[in-house]
Design a protein around this motif. Structure first.
Motif, short mmCIF file in Angstrom:
data_model
loop_
_atom_site.label_atom_id
_atom_site.label_comp_id
_atom_site.label_asym_id
_atom_site.label_seq_id
_atom_site.Cartn_x
_atom_site.Cartn_y
_atom_site.Cartn_z
N ASP A 1 0.84 -1.21 0.00
CA ASP A 1 0.00 0.00 0.00
C ASP A 1 0.87 1.25 0.00
OD1 ASP A 1 -1.98 -1.83 0.11
OD2 ASP A 1 -2.91 -1.12 1.97
N ASP A 2 1.94 1.21 0.79
CA ASP A 2 2.85 2.35 0.85
C ASP A 2 3.43 2.69 -0.51
OD1 ASP A 2 2.68 3.02 3.42
OD2 ASP A 2 4.55 2.05 4.07
N ILE A 3 3.92 1.67 -1.21
CA ILE A 3 4.55 1.99 -2.49
C ILE A 3 3.51 2.46 -3.52
CG2 ILE A 3 6.55 0.51 -2.06
CD1 ILE A 3 5.56 -1.35 -4.25
N LEU A 4 2.29 1.91 -3.42
CA LEU A 4 1.25 2.35 -4.36
C LEU A 4 0.80 3.77 -4.07
CD1 LEU A 4 -0.87 -0.93 -4.79
CD2 LEU A 4 0.69 0.12 -6.45
N PHE A 5 0.58 4.09 -2.80
CA PHE A 5 0.16 5.46 -2.46
C PHE A 5 1.28 6.46 -2.77
CE2 PHE A 5 -3.06 3.44 0.53
CZ PHE A 5 -4.16 3.79 -0.25
N THR A 6 2.50 6.04 -2.57
CA THR A 6 3.62 6.93 -2.92
C THR A 6 3.60 7.21 -4.43
OG1 THR A 6 4.92 6.00 -1.12
CG2 THR A 6 6.13 7.24 -2.77
N ALA A 7 3.32 6.17 -5.21
CA ALA A 7 3.23 6.36 -6.67
C ALA A 7 2.10 7.31 -7.02
CB ALA A 7 3.06 5.01 -7.37
N ALA A 8 0.99 7.19 -6.29
CA ALA A 8 -0.15 8.09 -6.54
C ALA A 8 0.24 9.53 -6.21
CB ALA A 8 -1.36 7.66 -5.70
N ALA A 9 0.97 9.69 -5.12
CA ALA A 9 1.40 11.04 -4.73
C ALA A 9 2.32 11.65 -5.79
CB ALA A 9 2.11 10.99 -3.38
N LYS A 10 3.01 10.78 -6.52
CA LYS A 10 3.89 11.27 -7.59
C LYS A 10 3.11 11.57 -8.87
CE LYS A 10 8.04 8.85 -6.02
NZ LYS A 10 9.05 7.82 -6.31
N GLY A 11 1.90 11.01 -8.98
CA GLY A 11 1.11 11.32 -10.16
C GLY A 11 0.45 10.14 -10.85
N ALA A 12 0.61 8.91 -10.33
CA ALA A 12 -0.06 7.76 -10.95
C ALA A 12 -1.56 7.86 -10.70
CB ALA A 12 0.48 6.46 -10.37
N GLU A 13 -2.39 7.58 -11.75
CA GLU A 13 -3.83 7.72 -11.51
C GLU A 13 -4.50 6.43 -11.04
OE1 GLU A 13 -2.12 8.64 -14.51
OE2 GLU A 13 -3.16 10.56 -14.49
N ARG A 14 -3.92 5.29 -11.41
CA ARG A 14 -4.63 4.06 -11.07
C ARG A 14 -3.68 3.13 -10.32
NH1 ARG A 14 -7.87 0.29 -15.41
NH2 ARG A 14 -8.71 -1.10 -13.81
N LEU A 15 -4.19 2.52 -9.23
CA LEU A 15 -3.35 1.64 -8.41
C LEU A 15 -4.02 0.27 -8.32
CD1 LEU A 15 -2.94 4.12 -5.40
CD2 LEU A 15 -1.49 3.98 -7.44
N ILE A 16 -3.26 -0.77 -8.58
CA ILE A 16 -3.83 -2.12 -8.52
C ILE A 16 -2.89 -3.03 -7.75
CG2 ILE A 16 -4.62 -4.11 -9.87
CD1 ILE A 16 -5.05 -2.21 -12.23
N LYS A 17 -3.43 -3.80 -6.81
CA LYS A 17 -2.59 -4.84 -6.23
C LYS A 17 -3.13 -6.21 -6.56
CE LYS A 17 -4.36 -4.37 -1.48
NZ LYS A 17 -3.99 -3.89 -0.13
N ILE A 18 -2.21 -7.13 -6.78
CA ILE A 18 -2.57 -8.49 -7.15
C ILE A 18 -2.54 -9.33 -5.88
CG2 ILE A 18 -2.02 -10.44 -8.66
CD1 ILE A 18 -2.52 -7.94 -10.26
N VAL A 19 -3.72 -9.74 -5.44
CA VAL A 19 -3.86 -10.46 -4.19
C VAL A 19 -3.68 -11.96 -4.42
CG1 VAL A 19 -5.42 -10.83 -2.24
CG2 VAL A 19 -5.55 -8.71 -3.55
N GLY A 20 -2.91 -12.61 -3.56
CA GLY A 20 -2.71 -14.04 -3.73
C GLY A 20 -1.89 -14.62 -2.60
N ASP A 21 -1.59 -15.90 -2.69
CA ASP A 21 -0.83 -16.58 -1.65
C ASP A 21 0.66 -16.52 -2.00
OD1 ASP A 21 0.22 -18.18 0.27
OD2 ASP A 21 -0.46 -20.06 -0.65
N TYR A 22 1.33 -15.50 -1.51
CA TYR A 22 2.74 -15.32 -1.83
C TYR A 22 3.66 -16.02 -0.83
CZ TYR A 22 1.13 -11.74 -5.09
OH TYR A 22 0.51 -11.08 -6.12
N GLU A 23 3.08 -16.46 0.28
CA GLU A 23 3.86 -17.01 1.40
C GLU A 23 4.77 -18.16 0.99
OE1 GLU A 23 3.32 -16.46 5.17
OE2 GLU A 23 3.09 -14.52 4.17
#
Ligand code: FAD
Lengths: 254, 321
Positions: free
Chosen positions: A68-90
């Motif tokens: 979330d931090d890296i996505l919101f930081t990207a938004a603060a820089k000017g990115a309009e759309r943020l997507i995270k891919i949810v899954g079992d990364y463990e």
């Protein structure tokens, strides 16, 4: 013009890395994750292109702690759309698996340009950019240090060793692996990131099952043995400086 | 059983890159385990002479004007074809701005497994093991090379270029490139390296600054030291990427290979991409606050101190003497 940037969190190398009990993976318990530096450059390059051409920028990232931090930081820089891919990364996900999961996602998003850091220091099965390009049947140029967009084409400068570069032209859509942005990644104030947290929305997409085929199995992970480490010079700052000057003299450079 | 090892020779503007010879040396070792041959693949136009000193059993030379300059699509299509025709046990490419992207594209398009960042190989009872370098050289990973065909990208450090060179020219088989389809990439022009005021590759004493220098203004402490001792300042990639020093001062994989008498590092961690540029140094001296920094593994002398404390003291003493 649609630009999609792919960003990933990876272990911070400043921290001490330890191997877990299985002996085949890093111990993630205390590990600090940071954005892959080259992905950060990819985000910067996308924002620079947006400023020059009015393109739309979407940033996409696997849902790993800190995303979330890296996505919101990207938004603060000017990115309009943020997507995270949810899954079992463990249980461990490799680049082949991630590239397969991203293939249909990218087809839906229909980007003209996909930007991603050209490598990550944890890659063991190739890098995600050209794998994704392969699955999407798109061209790929890596080690890119600048991009010009014009008439459905991109001109990318690709770096070779020794300071040599080559300018390549490619028809869009294309996947470009970024080595370095044209400007160092901009700094955004924490207050702007907080602002983005209130206004920007992170969309979630399901990864589904990860198919690791194409990557190797690790039988053992370990820290390299040092055959003969450095002779450590210690003492007071004065003593150390004197010792160093002694060494310089001995080696004939002083 | 597939046995042969294909090695994709890397060359830029008429010069074979060192990594190609290291890959041949590695392939020789692999071929011993698999009891196969080392087949070097040379792709280009009018460059048959580059095959002359390759220590391969055979060189397959693909001659085509469209291969005159590297692009990932022509290389990928040519190799796809060659892999189908030759059924090798492994295809070795450089973990470089040429090999890495071709290997990954091939892996996805031809559905072949890929192991990257390989440092060395070893054979055991017919199966072959890889050792790869991860996490900035802080971790090694081992495993078996997937069967029946695997793509491998190699980093330098495990093999010597001399071991991939031979004084007897190999057998060269010239072949035609495949019919290329849907090529989207074209090479416009090369951009020459910017020429700097100094040539760091011929300097006997280099003071190398890394990210530990923190701010552009702090470069001055390195400049002052360099002046006091008669050396020249160079840098790691993050410092150059910030624009604090020009590319002509960049040492490492994407910069220059240097070979000074003394290489003194100030706040450089010793990532493999940096250290591959300093292997030719006679003596490396490292100053770093982190006692576990990989640079201490290759340095002859190390100092675990803050550069901002130590360097001014050192400079002052040098100025006095
Ligand atoms: C394709 C590719 C090509 C690359 N090519 C190159 C290349 O040509 N050259 C290159 O250098 N890199 C290259 N890199 C980057 C490389 O991977 C590393 O990221 C880089 O070398 C790290 O630089 P550094 O050691 O200065 O910074 P870091 O790794 O961040 O290390 C900084 C060090 O400074 C120390 N430090 C901090 N503060 C102080 C202090 N006050 N006093 C003393 N020590 C301090 C820290 O302990 C740390 O060890 C490349 C990467 C890729 C992916």
């Amino acid at each position: 013009m649609n630009i999609v940037v792919l960003a990933k969190l990876i272990p911070d190398l400043v921290e001490e890395l330890e191997i877990d009990d299985s002996g085949t993976a890093l111990d993630m318990t205390w590990l600090r994750l940071i954005i892959n530096e080259l992905d950060d450059h990819a985000i910067e390059e996308a924002i620079l292109l947006k400023e020059r051409t009015g393109a739309n920028v979407t940033v996409l990232a696997p849902d790993i702690e800190g995303v979330d931090d890296i996505l919101f930081t990207a938004a603060a820089k000017g990115a309009e759309r943020l997507i995270k891919i949810v899954g079992d990364y463990e249980s461990g996900v490799n680049n082949h698996a991630l590239a397969r999961v991203l293939t249909p996602v990218m087809k839906d998003l229909q980007p003209d340009l996909i930007l991603v850091g050209v490598e990550a220091h944890e890659d063991l099965d190739g890098s995600i950019g050209p794998l994704l390009a392969g699955y999407l049947d798109l061209p790929f140029i890596g080690y890119v240090a600048s991009i010009e967009l014009e008439d459905g084409k991109a001109t990318a400068t690709k770096e070779y060793p020794g300071g040599l570069s080559v300018e390549m032209e490619v028809t869009l859509p294309v996947v470009l692996g970024i080595q370095v942005a044209e400007e160092p990644p901009r700094y955004v104030a924490v207050s702007k990131v907080r602002q983005a947290m209130k206004t920007a929305e992170i969309e979630e997409l399901e990864a589904g099952d990860f198919d690791l085929a194409g990557g190797p199995t690790i039988d053992r992970m370990y820290q390299p043995e040092v055959s003969e480490g450095a002779t450590i010079i210690d003492g007071s700052l004065d003593d150390i400086a004197d010792s160093l000057i002694g060494i310089f003299k001995e080696l004939g450079v002083q | 059983m597939n046995k042969d090892i294909l090695v994709v020779i890397e060359h830029i503007r008429g010069e074979v890159a060192d990594i190609s010879y290291m890959m041949i040396a590695a392939a020789r070792q692999l071929a011993e385990t698999t009891e196969g041959e080392v087949l070097a693949v040379l792709m280009g136009s009018g460059i048959e002479n580059l095959a002359g000193n390759l220590a391969a059993d055979k060189v397959i030379y693909l001659e085509d004007p469209q291969l005159a300059n590297f692009t990932s699509d022509t290389y990928q299509q040519s190799l796809e074809n060659l892999i189908r025709e030759n059924n090798p046990r492994a295809v070795v490419l450089g973990h470089t701005s040429i090999g890495m992207e071709v290997a990954s594209l091939l892996s996805a398009k031809s559905d072949l497994p890929l192991v990257s960042s390989c440092l060395s190989f070893s054979g055991e009872n017919g199966s072959v093991k890889f050792t790869s370098q991860l996490y900035g050289g802080k971790i090694l990973a081992e495993g078996l090379i997937p069967e029946p065909i695997a793509l491998l990208t190699m980093v330098p450090g495990g093999y010597k270029p001399e071991d991939g060179q031979s004084s007897t020219p190999p057998l060269v088989i010239t072949a035609a490139a495949p019919q290329f389809a849907d090529l989207e990439i074209s090479v416009k022009q090369y951009i020459e390296p910017e020429t700097g005021d100094v040539d760091i590759t011929s300097e006997p004493l280099l003071i190398a600054v890394g990210r530990g220098i923190q701010l552009e203004d702090n470069i001055e402490i390195a400049e002052e030291l360099a002046e006091a001792i008669g050396g020249v300042v160079c840098a790691s990639r993050p410092v150059v990427d910030q624009g604090w020093l020009p590319t002509s001062r960049l040492v490492g994989k994407s910069g220059y290979q240097v070979k000074p008498k003394v290489y003194l590092t100030l706040g450089i961690s010793g990532a493999p991409e940096h250290t591959e540029g300093i292997a030719g140094s006679e003596t490396i001296i490292a100053i770093n606050t982190d006692p576990a920094a990989p640079i201490f593994n290759i340095a002859k002398y190390g100092v675990v101190e803050d550069i901002f404390d130590l360097v001014p003291v050192l400079t002052e003493k040098l100025e006095e003497s």
